[in-house]
Write an enzyme that holds these catalytic residues in place. Structure first.
Site, PDB file in Angstrom:
ATOM      1  N   ASP A 182       0.878  -1.055   0.028  1.00 25.78           N
ATOM      2  CA  ASP A 182       0.095  -0.073   0.015  1.00 25.78           C
ATOM      3  C   ASP A 182       0.930   1.171   0.082  1.00 25.78           C
ATOM      4  OD1 ASP A 182      -2.238  -1.593   0.388  1.00 25.78           O
ATOM      5  OD2 ASP A 182      -1.890  -2.033   2.337  1.00 25.78           O
ATOM      6  N   HIS A 215      -5.242  -3.632   5.522  1.00 22.67           N
ATOM      7  CA  HIS A 215      -4.816  -3.967   4.214  1.00 22.67           C
ATOM      8  C   HIS A 215      -6.104  -4.392   3.665  1.00 22.67           C
ATOM      9  CE1 HIS A 215      -2.882  -4.978   0.631  1.00 22.67           C
ATOM     10  NE2 HIS A 215      -2.983  -6.452   0.774  1.00 22.67           N
TER      11      HIS A 215
END
Ligand SMILES: NC(=O)C1=CN([C@@H]2O[C@H](COP(=O)(O)OP(=O)(O)OC[C@H]3O[C@@H](n4cnc5c(N)ncnc54)[C@H](O)[C@@H]3O)[C@@H](O)[C@H]2O)C=CC1
Ligand SMILES: O=C([O-])CC(=O)C(=O)O
Length: 375
Positions: A182, A215
């Protein structure tokens, strides 16, 4: 018999185990490790350190092939192949770092949560093996498999509940959910949009964007407010960037059209993480600064490290959270709670509550799985 290119591990050695090493992420990550890790030794005075890569997968043929192939690469890193036939013990014994990309990936139309049933079973079994074979007072465990938000709680709680040898080992400070992809995406997408807006960024530098939370989807909170470029972004660009980071995984799943999810970019992100821990264990650095999804409480249910006590009320008492950390060889030693105070209003008042309420469900699912397994 495990296929072993250099069977004996020398005394001053550092062993890295990759579980699920014959898969899309596992193969690319193992390639990066085999081809690149020795360059870290040059920075260290431990030039005699022997590096060993122990590769494990349930697919015996595939892992033997991958290991034989990697073993021809001209670097001073030995590799060995392991599968259930020879046992996971030889792979895990004396490992200092265990990286786990084992498990099924998404297909279009699936959420990461749809992977839970299969992957929670895999992660808890691998956790049992880690508890039996590794030194729980030293080993670092990096969990890549999805859904990270639930599987890190599965890994931590299963080891603490079902393995008495974990008592006082501090292992919960050394189990890290890998959310680095990310961060990699946020940096990449911001640079792209800067170029589209007419900026000419330096060729050799990438923007830094902290990403915290979890996530998957809206649990991912990219903090563009803390990048140097916020003032140059208009509202539409900011909205686009946040959405693209939160759903970057879907972009790849869709493009691969049934052939899996991100593997190459994940291997790159995972490699960056392993290098940090490798450098720490070599003594190149005495602490890591990095963002990982970790338990904010220890085995006694008290804050895991200084800073966690301040963070917990700010994140609605979420028991797990990805946040910048300081990590020593003993594990998480400081939690940078201040990152939440530095959030802007939109990030703190809109994004954070959505993140923590979804995280709670994901965490509870993991903890309930372990409780039912134990019962
Ligand atoms: N944390 C993150 O940012 C990311 C996580 N992922 C996740 O990583 C996982 C792996 O993805 P891919 O490598 O693309 O999948 P893959 O299917 O290509 O590879 C998975 C490998 O795990 C092996 N495996 C299955 N059960 C096992 C067990 N019990 N022990 C050891 N090995 C086992 C399989 O044989 C296979 O070789 C997925 O769950 C995926 O969702 C993927 C991308 C990013
Ligand atoms: O989207 C997926 O399933 C794989 C993943 O976690 C990512 O690419 O971020």
């Amino acid at each position: 018999m495990p296929h072993s290119v250099t069977p004996s591990i020398e005394q001053d050695s550092l062993k890295i185990a990759v579980l699920g090493a014959a898969g899309g992420i596992g193969q690319s990550l193992s390639l990066l490790l085999k081809a690149q890790l020795q360059y870290q030794l040059k920075e260290s005075n431990r030039t005699a350190t022997h590096i060993h890569l122990a590769l494990y997968d349930v697919n015996q043929e595939a892992i033997n092939g991958v290991t034989a192939d990697l073993s021809h690469i001209d670097t001073p890193i030995s590799v060995s192949s392991h599968s259930p036939a020879g046992g996971i013990q030889n792979c895990l014994n004396n490992a200092s770092i265990v990286v786990i990309p084992a498990g099924v990936p998404r297909k279009p139309g699936m959420t990461r949560d749809d992977l839970f049933n299969v992957n929670a079973g895999i992660i808890s079994q691998l956790g049992d093996s880690i508890a039996e074979c590794c030194d729980l007072s030293k080993v670092f465990v990096l969990v890549i498999s999805n859904p990270v938000n639930s599987l890190v709680p599965v890994m931590v709680s299963n080891i603490l509940k079902n393995h008495p040898q974990s008592r006082n080992s501090g292992i919960e400070r050394r189990i890290m959910g890998v959310t680095k992809l990310d961060i990699v995406r946020a940096s990449t997408f911001l640079r792209e949009i800067n170029i589209e807006s007419g900026l000419t960024p330096r060729v050799n530098s990438m923007p830094d964007v902290p990403v915290i939370g979890g996530h998957s989807g809206e649990t991912i909170i990219p903090l563009f407010s803390q990048s140097n470029f916020l003032s140059r972004l208009n509202a539409d660009q900011l909205k686009y960037l946040i959405h693209r980071v939160q759903y970057g995984g879907d972009e790849v799943v869709k493009a691969k059209n049934g052939k899996g999810s991100a593997t190459l970019s994940m291997a790159h992100a995972g490699y960056k993480c392993v290098v940090q821990f490798f450098s720490l264990l070599l003594g190149n650095i005495d602490q890591i600064h990095g963002t990982y999804y970790v338990s904010l409480k220890d085995a006694n249910n008290t804050p895991v490290a200084p800073g966690a006590d301040q963070l917990l009320p700010l994140v609605n008492e979420s028991a797990y959270f990805a946040v910048p950390l300081t990590i020593t060889t003993k594990g998480v030693s400081y939690v940078d709670y201040d990152i939440v105070s530095r959030m802007n209003d939109m990030e703190r008042k809109e994004m954070l509550p959505i993140c923590t309420s979804q995280l709670k469900k994901n965490i509870d699912k993991g903890l309930e799985f372990v409780a039912s397994r134990t019962a």
